[in-house]
Motif scaffolding. Structure first.
Motif, short mmCIF file in Angstrom:
data_model
loop_
_atom_site.label_atom_id
_atom_site.label_comp_id
_atom_site.label_asym_id
_atom_site.label_seq_id
_atom_site.Cartn_x
_atom_site.Cartn_y
_atom_site.Cartn_z
N ALA A 23 0.79 -48.51 -22.12
CA ALA A 23 0.30 -48.06 -20.49
C ALA A 23 0.92 -46.77 -20.30
O ALA A 23 2.09 -46.66 -20.32
N VAL A 24 0.06 -45.93 -20.00
CA VAL A 24 0.55 -44.45 -19.85
C VAL A 24 0.27 -44.08 -18.41
O VAL A 24 -0.79 -44.22 -18.02
N SER A 25 1.13 -43.59 -17.69
CA SER A 25 1.11 -43.22 -16.33
C SER A 25 1.60 -41.63 -16.31
O SER A 25 2.28 -41.01 -17.01
N GLY A 26 0.97 -41.17 -15.27
CA GLY A 26 1.53 -39.73 -15.00
C GLY A 26 0.38 -38.87 -15.02
O GLY A 26 -0.74 -39.34 -15.34
N SER A 27 0.56 -37.59 -15.04
CA SER A 27 -0.44 -36.77 -15.19
C SER A 27 -1.03 -36.33 -16.55
O SER A 27 -0.23 -36.43 -17.48
#
Length: 127
Positions: A23-27
């Protein structure tokens, strides 16, 4: 910069399957190529499979080609690694990493140069 969280590891018998998630979060998630890497006890971290930012290009290590499939769901900001026909030698901690400026081949072959990593998920394959 993005943050990565792996999940889906566990204990499985040889011949079994697991699906790992990153799971990837951020811009600007969609700007990143993502790779899966693994590290067995006493061994160096190695590239397993990598996928381009658009999902159009993939790379697989010889040892997993035909058994593992990498995919990404850009709507869910998640990269998956479907692992089938697992072998005891697939045992290790699996990490995902992200990079914006590497090709999928360079990403998978250069784990020592990468800076953005998750904390890993343990996969144990029993014989």
């Amino acid at each position: 910069q993005v943050q990565l969280v792996e999940s889906g590891g566990g204990l499985v018998q040889a011949g079994g399957s697991l699906r790992l998630s990153c799971a990837v979060s951020g811009s600007t998630y969609s700007a990143y190529a993502i790779g899966w890497f693994r590290q067995a006890p006493g061994k160096e971290r190695e590239g397993v499979s990598c996928i381009s930012s658009t999902g159009s290009m993939t790379h697989y290590a010889v040892a997993v080609k035909g058994r593992f499939t990498i995919s990404r769901d850009n709507a869910e900001n998640t990269v998956y690694l479907q692992m089938t026909s697992l072998k005891p030698e697939d045992t290790g901690v699996y990490y995902c990493a992200a990079e914006t400026s590497y090709t999928v081949h360079a990403l998978c072959l250069s784990p020592g140069n990468l800076k953005v990593w998750g904390h890993g998920t343990l996969v144990t394959v029993s014989s």
